[in-house]
Design a protein around this motif. Structure first.
Motif, PDB file in Angstrom:
ATOM      1  N   THR A  70       0.828  -1.208   0.000  1.00  0.00           N
ATOM      2  CA  THR A  70       0.000   0.000   0.000  1.00  0.00           C
ATOM      3  C   THR A  70       0.858   1.251   0.000  1.00  0.00           C
ATOM      4  O   THR A  70       0.655   2.175  -0.800  1.00  0.00           O
ATOM      5  CB  THR A  70      -0.924   0.007   1.227  1.00  0.00           C
ATOM      6  N   LYS A  71       1.860   1.267   0.879  1.00  0.00           N
ATOM      7  CA  LYS A  71       2.714   2.458   0.956  1.00  0.00           C
ATOM      8  C   LYS A  71       3.469   2.674  -0.362  1.00  0.00           C
ATOM      9  O   LYS A  71       3.564   3.797  -0.863  1.00  0.00           O
ATOM     10  CB  LYS A  71       3.729   2.279   2.086  1.00  0.00           C
ATOM     11  N   THR A  72       3.990   1.581  -0.912  1.00  0.00           N
ATOM     12  CA  THR A  72       4.756   1.693  -2.151  1.00  0.00           C
ATOM     13  C   THR A  72       3.877   2.214  -3.272  1.00  0.00           C
ATOM     14  O   THR A  72       4.291   3.081  -4.046  1.00  0.00           O
ATOM     15  CB  THR A  72       5.341   0.333  -2.550  1.00  0.00           C
ATOM     16  N   TRP A  73       2.671   1.665  -3.386  1.00  0.00           N
ATOM     17  CA  TRP A  73       1.785   2.120  -4.459  1.00  0.00           C
ATOM     18  C   TRP A  73       1.387   3.565  -4.275  1.00  0.00           C
ATOM     19  O   TRP A  73       1.313   4.328  -5.239  1.00  0.00           O
ATOM     20  CB  TRP A  73       0.545   1.225  -4.553  1.00  0.00           C
ATOM     21  N   ASP A  74       1.124   3.969  -3.024  1.00  0.00           N
ATOM     22  CA  ASP A  74       0.766   5.372  -2.805  1.00  0.00           C
ATOM     23  C   ASP A  74       1.891   6.278  -3.280  1.00  0.00           C
ATOM     24  O   ASP A  74       1.661   7.275  -3.973  1.00  0.00           O
ATOM     25  CB  ASP A  74       0.483   5.627  -1.318  1.00  0.00           C
ATOM     26  N   ASN A  75       3.135   5.927  -2.922  1.00  0.00           N
ATOM     27  CA  ASN A  75       4.266   6.736  -3.377  1.00  0.00           C
ATOM     28  C   ASN A  75       4.398   6.727  -4.889  1.00  0.00           C
ATOM     29  O   ASN A  75       4.611   7.759  -5.523  1.00  0.00           O
ATOM     30  CB  ASN A  75       5.573   6.187  -2.800  1.00  0.00           C
ATOM     31  N   LEU A  76       4.269   5.546  -5.466  1.00  0.00           N
ATOM     32  CA  LEU A  76       4.394   5.399  -6.921  1.00  0.00           C
ATOM     33  C   LEU A  76       3.394   6.290  -7.645  1.00  0.00           C
ATOM     34  O   LEU A  76       3.733   6.991  -8.587  1.00  0.00           O
ATOM     35  CB  LEU A  76       4.092   3.951  -7.317  1.00  0.00           C
ATOM     36  N   MET A  77       2.137   6.234  -7.195  1.00  0.00           N
ATOM     37  CA  MET A  77       1.080   6.957  -7.906  1.00  0.00           C
ATOM     38  C   MET A  77       1.293   8.452  -7.815  1.00  0.00           C
ATOM     39  O   MET A  77       1.070   9.186  -8.777  1.00  0.00           O
ATOM     40  CB  MET A  77      -0.291   6.575  -7.353  1.00  0.00           C
ATOM     41  N   VAL A  78       1.751   8.904  -6.641  1.00  0.00           N
ATOM     42  CA  VAL A  78       1.910  10.346  -6.467  1.00  0.00           C
ATOM     43  C   VAL A  78       3.146  10.837  -7.213  1.00  0.00           C
ATOM     44  O   VAL A  78       3.100  11.853  -7.907  1.00  0.00           O
ATOM     45  CB  VAL A  78       1.995  10.680  -4.965  1.00  0.00           C
ATOM     46  N   GLN A  79       4.255  10.093  -7.099  1.00  0.00           N
ATOM     47  CA  GLN A  79       5.496  10.598  -7.700  1.00  0.00           C
ATOM     48  C   GLN A  79       5.527  10.465  -9.207  1.00  0.00           C
ATOM     49  O   GLN A  79       6.113  11.279  -9.901  1.00  0.00           O
ATOM     50  CB  GLN A  79       6.693   9.872  -7.105  1.00  0.00           C
ATOM     51  N   ASN A  80       4.926   9.407  -9.728  1.00  0.00           N
ATOM     52  CA  ASN A  80       4.997   9.175 -11.168  1.00  0.00           C
ATOM     53  C   ASN A  80       3.736   9.580 -11.900  1.00  0.00           C
ATOM     54  O   ASN A  80       3.642   9.376 -13.109  1.00  0.00           O
ATOM     55  CB  ASN A  80       5.293   7.702 -11.452  1.00  0.00           C
ATOM     56  N   HIS A  81       2.768  10.127 -11.166  1.00  0.00           N
ATOM     57  CA  HIS A  81       1.514  10.578 -11.794  1.00  0.00           C
ATOM     58  C   HIS A  81       0.922   9.465 -12.647  1.00  0.00           C
ATOM     59  O   HIS A  81       0.694   9.627 -13.848  1.00  0.00           O
ATOM     60  CB  HIS A  81       1.760  11.823 -12.653  1.00  0.00           C
ATOM     61  N   CYS A  82       0.714   8.325 -12.001  1.00  0.00           N
ATOM     62  CA  CYS A  82       0.179   7.209 -12.758  1.00  0.00           C
ATOM     63  C   CYS A  82      -0.875   6.504 -11.904  1.00  0.00           C
ATOM     64  O   CYS A  82      -1.041   6.824 -10.734  1.00  0.00           O
ATOM     65  CB  CYS A  82       1.296   6.236 -13.140  1.00  0.00           C
TER      66      CYS A  82
END
Lengths: 187, 260
Positions: free
Chosen positions: B147-159
């Protein structure tokens, strides 16, 4: 005829909502006091649909849809909210199913709550002056919502080994074998 | 004897040169593997949750092999210059052991890379993102990591999602169990966020208006670093091993020619 919104909208159809184009430039010569309702119905209720039943009244409550009420009416507004402005480039849409807070509240039978199943559903716009139907659109084509596949159905088939990996393994194994042979020959 | 002596000198020179290269490559391999193990992109929890983090194991082996190669290359240089048969034999045997380990690391990295498909991450995201009921502590730990990794991924990579945002609509998920479809057709981190971290236009995001939500998939952001990692370990290791092969063959030949 009511139509779904543009395909560029990612949330055009979800599992419990759909997005319609607003009925702009559809109702002309409508009294300002008339209330335009959106009727959402099961296809089997379309044939015998009675325009005279009161919105939110018996047989028309959202909370009892689709078990005992085969249609419901919601999104009531006046013609002032649907100005006919052909130059406007605003996104003019209506999201059916966006009000989650009143979905179980029987005191709000005209709630625009999330649709209970994938449908199909048919909609039309109905203008009432008081309780008199004064104008309406045709019924839309049946709208079917998305059904989600279970995530367990995603195949995790054993991806074949890539050519690179096979080449790497083969070459390294051969080299190692030569080295071992060399060691044996040496000793 | 003068001619073969000259030949031996050339061979010695070549072997010393070969060992110098091996030493430098060993240091480079160690540095590269330390970089990968440090996980600069924060993707390790995703691998942890697949219960198969072989490319990390390969990188760890790479760190130690790199050191070993450096140390052995020094031993090799000393052994070749002194023309000491015992030292040369020790060098060859230890190098073969190191060779075997590095081979294992390369093959593991390359094989595991083939395992990391889009469907793997899709299934993992759907089953673990925002999962609230956990079978045991380990399961809870993995779900929180994902969950934490995906939250970071979505916010940082705008995906959003693995292939695109409609992944959240196409399949059922643990997220869908927690959050209803009408309010959250996709997680709010898929929306375009302002500086405070809230969606700029929540209704626009829910409608799916291009510009208010990120529809692009995150698979590139995941597979890019992982591919670099796997190929970096596998192919650089392969290159080192090819070079080492020739140096070892030369050393074996030299050993057989050295007089007692």
């Amino acid at each position: 005829k009511p139509a779904l919104a543009d395909e560029t909208l990612g949330g055009r159809i979800t599992a419990s909502t759909f997005v319609l184009k607003q009925p702009r430039c559809v109702f002309d010569r409508l009294h300002e006091d008339a209330v335009i309702w959106l009727v959402v119905a099961l296809p089997e209720a379309v044939a015998n649909f009675s325009d005279n039943l009161e919105p939110g009244g018996p047989g028309r409550e959202f909370q009892k849809f689709p078990q005992s009420a085969l249609a419901y009416m919601t999104l009531n507004t006046t013609i002032l909210n649907y100005p006919c402005d052909t130059n406007s480039r605003d996104i003019t849409v209506l999201r059916v199913g966006s009000e989650t807070r009143c979905a179980k509240d029987t005191s709000r039978p005209t709630c625009n709550g999330p649709l209970p199943g994938p449908g199909p559903y048919q909609v039309k716009f109905l203008a009432l002056n008081g309780s008199e139907p004064v104008a309406q659109t045709e019924w839309s084509d049946p709208i079917t919502l998305r059904t989600a596949q279970p995530s367990t159905s995603i195949p995790l088939m054993d991806s074949g080994h890539s050519a690179g990996m096979i080449a790497l393994t083969a070459i390294l194994s051969i080299l190692f074998a030569i080295l071992l042979a060399g060691l044996v020959a040496m000793l | 004897m003068a001619k073969s002596d000259g030949g031996m000198r050339i061979l010695q020179g070549l072997l010393v040169f070969g060992n110098v290269i091996i030493g430098m490559c060993g240091i480079a391999l160690t540095a590269e593997c330390i970089f990968f193990v440090s996980d600069p992109h924060g993707l390790y929890p995703l691998l942890e949750a697949t219960e198969n983090d072989d490319i990390y194991a390969a990188a760890w082996i790479g760190i130690f092999v790199g050191f070993a190669l450096f140390a052995l290359s020094i031993l090799g240089i000393v052994a070749v210059i002194k023309s000491n048969r015992t030292l040369l034999l020790v060098y060859i045997i230890l190098m073969l052991i190191t060779y075997a380990f590095e081979m294992a690391s390369c093959i593991t990295a390359a094989t595991h890379r083939d395992f990391l498909t889009p469907n793997l991450f899709l299934k993992q995201m759907l089953e673990r993102y925002q999962k609230s009921e956990a079978d045991n502590n380990n399961d809870k730990w993995m779900s929180e990591g994902v969950t934490k990794t995906w939250d970071n991924l979505m916010v940082q990579n705008h995906c959003c999602g693995v292939q695109d945002a409609s992944d959240w609509q196409k399949y059922t998920s643990a997220f869908r169990k927690e959050y209803n479809d009408a309010d959250y057709p996709w997680p709010h981190n898929c929306c375009v966020l302002n500086d405070q971290g809230s969606p700029v236009n929540l209704d626009g995001c829910k409608l799916g208006v291009p510009g208010f939500y990120n529809s692009h998939g995150c698979y590139d952001a995941i597979s890019g670093p992982m591919n670099t990692h796997a190929w970096g370990v596998a192919w650089f290791g392969f290159a080192i091993l090819c070079w080492t092969f020739f140096v070892l063959l030369g050393t074996m030949f030299y050993w057989s020619r050295v007089e007692y």
